[in-house]
Design a protein around this motif. Sequence first.
Motif, PDB file in Angstrom:
ATOM      1  N   THR A 103       0.827  -1.209   0.000  1.00 56.46           N
ATOM      2  CA  THR A 103       0.000   0.000   0.000  1.00 56.46           C
ATOM      3  C   THR A 103       0.860   1.256   0.000  1.00 56.46           C
ATOM      4  O   THR A 103       0.594   2.211  -0.725  1.00 56.46           O
ATOM      5  N   VAL A 104       1.909   1.239   0.802  1.00 55.94           N
ATOM      6  CA  VAL A 104       2.805   2.398   0.864  1.00 55.94           C
ATOM      7  C   VAL A 104       3.663   2.487  -0.398  1.00 55.94           C
ATOM      8  O   VAL A 104       3.919   3.579  -0.914  1.00 55.94           O
ATOM      9  N   ASN A 105       4.088   1.335  -0.909  1.00 51.16           N
ATOM     10  CA  ASN A 105       5.019   1.298  -2.049  1.00 51.16           C
ATOM     11  C   ASN A 105       4.312   1.173  -3.388  1.00 51.16           C
ATOM     12  O   ASN A 105       4.932   0.768  -4.375  1.00 51.16           O
ATOM     13  N   ALA A 106       3.030   1.492  -3.450  1.00 47.87           N
ATOM     14  CA  ALA A 106       2.272   1.296  -4.686  1.00 47.87           C
ATOM     15  C   ALA A 106       2.875   2.074  -5.849  1.00 47.87           C
ATOM     16  O   ALA A 106       2.979   1.566  -6.973  1.00 47.87           O
ATOM     17  N   SER A 107       3.291   3.308  -5.611  1.00 45.54           N
ATOM     18  CA  SER A 107       3.845   4.125  -6.695  1.00 45.54           C
ATOM     19  C   SER A 107       5.136   3.512  -7.244  1.00 45.54           C
ATOM     20  O   SER A 107       5.403   3.583  -8.457  1.00 45.54           O
ATOM     21  N   LYS A 108       5.931   2.881  -6.371  1.00 47.46           N
ATOM     22  CA  LYS A 108       7.168   2.251  -6.829  1.00 47.46           C
ATOM     23  C   LYS A 108       6.866   1.100  -7.788  1.00 47.46           C
ATOM     24  O   LYS A 108       7.490   0.971  -8.847  1.00 47.46           O
ATOM     25  N   TRP A 109       5.895   0.263  -7.432  1.00 43.70           N
ATOM     26  CA  TRP A 109       5.545  -0.870  -8.291  1.00 43.70           C
ATOM     27  C   TRP A 109       4.876  -0.405  -9.579  1.00 43.70           C
ATOM     28  O   TRP A 109       5.063  -1.018 -10.641  1.00 43.70           O
ATOM     29  N   ALA A 110       4.100   0.655  -9.512  1.00 42.94           N
ATOM     30  CA  ALA A 110       3.494   1.183 -10.733  1.00 42.94           C
ATOM     31  C   ALA A 110       4.566   1.699 -11.694  1.00 42.94           C
ATOM     32  O   ALA A 110       4.461   1.527 -12.916  1.00 42.94           O
ATOM     33  N   HIS A 111       5.608   2.329 -11.137  1.00 40.78           N
ATOM     34  CA  HIS A 111       6.695   2.823 -11.987  1.00 40.78           C
ATOM     35  C   HIS A 111       7.428   1.658 -12.660  1.00 40.78           C
ATOM     36  O   HIS A 111       7.772   1.732 -13.856  1.00 40.78           O
ATOM     37  N   ARG A 112       7.658   0.583 -11.904  1.00 41.28           N
ATOM     38  CA  ARG A 112       8.314  -0.585 -12.495  1.00 41.28           C
ATOM     39  C   ARG A 112       7.442  -1.199 -13.598  1.00 41.28           C
ATOM     40  O   ARG A 112       7.942  -1.622 -14.646  1.00 41.28           O
ATOM     41  N   TYR A 113       6.152  -1.248 -13.363  1.00 41.68           N
ATOM     42  CA  TYR A 113       5.250  -1.782 -14.381  1.00 41.68           C
ATOM     43  C   TYR A 113       5.306  -0.925 -15.644  1.00 41.68           C
ATOM     44  O   TYR A 113       5.321  -1.456 -16.768  1.00 41.68           O
ATOM     45  N   ALA A 114       5.338   0.402 -15.453  1.00 42.71           N
ATOM     46  CA  ALA A 114       5.391   1.296 -16.613  1.00 42.71           C
ATOM     47  C   ALA A 114       6.682   1.078 -17.405  1.00 42.71           C
ATOM     48  O   ALA A 114       6.679   1.149 -18.650  1.00 42.71           O
ATOM     49  N   LEU A 115       7.784   0.815 -16.718  1.00 42.09           N
ATOM     50  CA  LEU A 115       9.045   0.552 -17.434  1.00 42.09           C
ATOM     51  C   LEU A 115       8.951  -0.730 -18.263  1.00 42.09           C
ATOM     52  O   LEU A 115       9.495  -0.811 -19.370  1.00 42.09           O
ATOM     53  N   VAL A 116       8.224  -1.735 -17.738  1.00 43.82           N
ATOM     54  CA  VAL A 116       8.074  -2.978 -18.498  1.00 43.82           C
ATOM     55  C   VAL A 116       7.215  -2.750 -19.735  1.00 43.82           C
ATOM     56  O   VAL A 116       7.397  -3.422 -20.764  1.00 43.82           O
ATOM     57  N   THR A 117       6.278  -1.807 -19.680  1.00 48.35           N
ATOM     58  CA  THR A 117       5.457  -1.524 -20.871  1.00 48.35           C
ATOM     59  C   THR A 117       6.308  -1.011 -22.022  1.00 48.35           C
ATOM     60  O   THR A 117       5.905  -1.126 -23.182  1.00 48.35           O
ATOM     61  N   ILE A 118       7.457  -0.437 -21.719  1.00 46.17           N
ATOM     62  CA  ILE A 118       8.361  -0.025 -22.806  1.00 46.17           C
ATOM     63  C   ILE A 118       8.825  -1.256 -23.582  1.00 46.17           C
ATOM     64  O   ILE A 118       8.852  -1.261 -24.814  1.00 46.17           O
TER      65      ILE A 118
END
Length: 627
Positions: A103-118
């Motif tokens: 819950t606290v680190n949600a933004s970190k995991w979202a950023h990693r997911y966005a990098l994989v979309t590249i």
Amino acid sequence: MTNSRPDSPGEDRNPPGEPEPIFGPVRRAYPIETRIDAEQVKLLMSLGEASRFTIFGAIAVVGATFYETAPLWTIAAVAAIQLVAQLLFDRVRAGFRADPDATVNASKWAHRYALVTIVSGSTWGVGALLWLPGSSFAHEIFYTLVIATLVMATAITRANHPPAVIFYTIASSLPVVGMLLWRADPLSIATVLLAAMFFATVMGWTRRINDRYRDAFRLRFENADLVERMARAHAATEQRRRDAEDAETRARSAAGAKQEFLDIISHELRTPLDGLRNMARYLADEATTEAQFKIAASVEETSQLLRRLVDDMLDFSEIEAHSLELKPGSFNPVELAAGIVRMTRHQAVDRGLSLELNAAPETPPQMHADPDRVRQVLMNLVNNAIKFTYQGGVVVSVAPLKAPGGETLLRFSVTDTGPGLSTEAQERVFEAFTQGADARDFRFSGKAAGAGLGLPISDRLVRMMGGHIGVDSTPGQGSSFWFLLPLEPGEAADYFASLRAEARPGPEARPERLIDHDHLYALELKMGGQHITDYLVAGLERVLEIHREIERARTMRDSGALAQHAGDLKAAASDIGLTAVALVAEDIATAAAHGEADAALGAVPRLQQKITATWRALAKAYPSLAA
């Protein structure tokens, strides 16, 4: 944020087996915006899982359409890139689900997911580089439509995190756009412009979809929080109802025990005390030596003090239970005062004091009131004056006084040359079990100053007779206790009501200082608004921990441990600005250190009340503590 790691927002911080704090569990829910972000990332991670096999089929179909201009191995190359992307997506999803602080680190995991979309988007970018060279215009239009379809699908499935849509769009479309711009013909430039407008429209959809998701999540969490608060409020109401029923039951039981105790005192103690006093008088009459006479006089005095204490307790109990009945009659107030002076003069002489009566000549010869209760009040005031005066004397005065409405009142006063009263002592002197004069000096010296019932009883008796009692005193210059009574019951009622209203402190005149707002403000400036709540939670947990130790010491009647824990509690409470808690803890520590175990143990319930009241005050100042 809390140091605990709840599986869901709003989980209590109390470990299993620990008793509930007296003001409810100290728990910290995540802010609603943090919870919304976490929920969006959770949805982002789940939406793409269903299409993992469909995308490989799309690669095979699209790649097969270019069999005339591109070899078949290019399909395998593009599929390999997509396979790497899928493995990376699975890794990110697994990490997010296994993270206890997701819950606290949600933004970190979202950023990693966005990098994989590249990587995922580059599947189609590489496909453009492998398939489009040498193909027909119709194949280029077909491939452009495929990318547009994929971008639209991404805008829907990944709208919870717009950067993922942007990264995927750029990675998948940039090679095609570059190839069209490289041609520089009007049709290619027009295609690029249309694509740019399309992508801008898609991004607008993405933002709107994201806003709708956030609104939906916010509404869901607010409704859930409301339901939880209503459930907690209902549970608290039920608990209060049960507590009230238990308190009523205990009160009835206590009332029965109290009445039984008073019956025992009334019937079993008065008779032997009277016999003891008579026997002491007989021994004094038969004494042959000075020592024997002093012993007999001491026994008689002690029996009289005990009889007075018993009578005071019975009177106080009857007054509090509203069962005391007055018996009005006519009597001469001056003669009544003179009789009291004669009865108590020997006590004053024994202490080296003078005792005089000062009756105004214009004093009416008759007044209508309960003579026994007037005598009791005046006797209490005279005995107190003699008791707390060490040199000089006492003067009993009786004088008439005109009320504003013209009614005649009688003013009885007892003036002494004792040590006087402080302002604080004057405000508390008519409270039950509170000592006046210099009795505070006796508190830790081992010298008893009495039960403190005489003045409270006098106050209640005077009010029952429709009058008013008060005190005028200056430390070091003596005191003057006085009371006013009407000549006839019920006269000057408005005047006496105004006197009582002036003497009674208003609810807002001297509010109790539960917390030190200045100290809390300084802490907030020092550590910042984001950290002050965590600091207060940690401090409250420390206060509760020490309070449990104090309760344990109280149960075991361990004065040493009680003094130590009370000192620790004072320091912990002062550290976070809990003024009222710190003061009570100081009283407990002081009483325990001076050997007054009963006083220290008796103050522990008051400590619990102060902690509860302080929690409410803190929750008003910092609403996040009650979230």
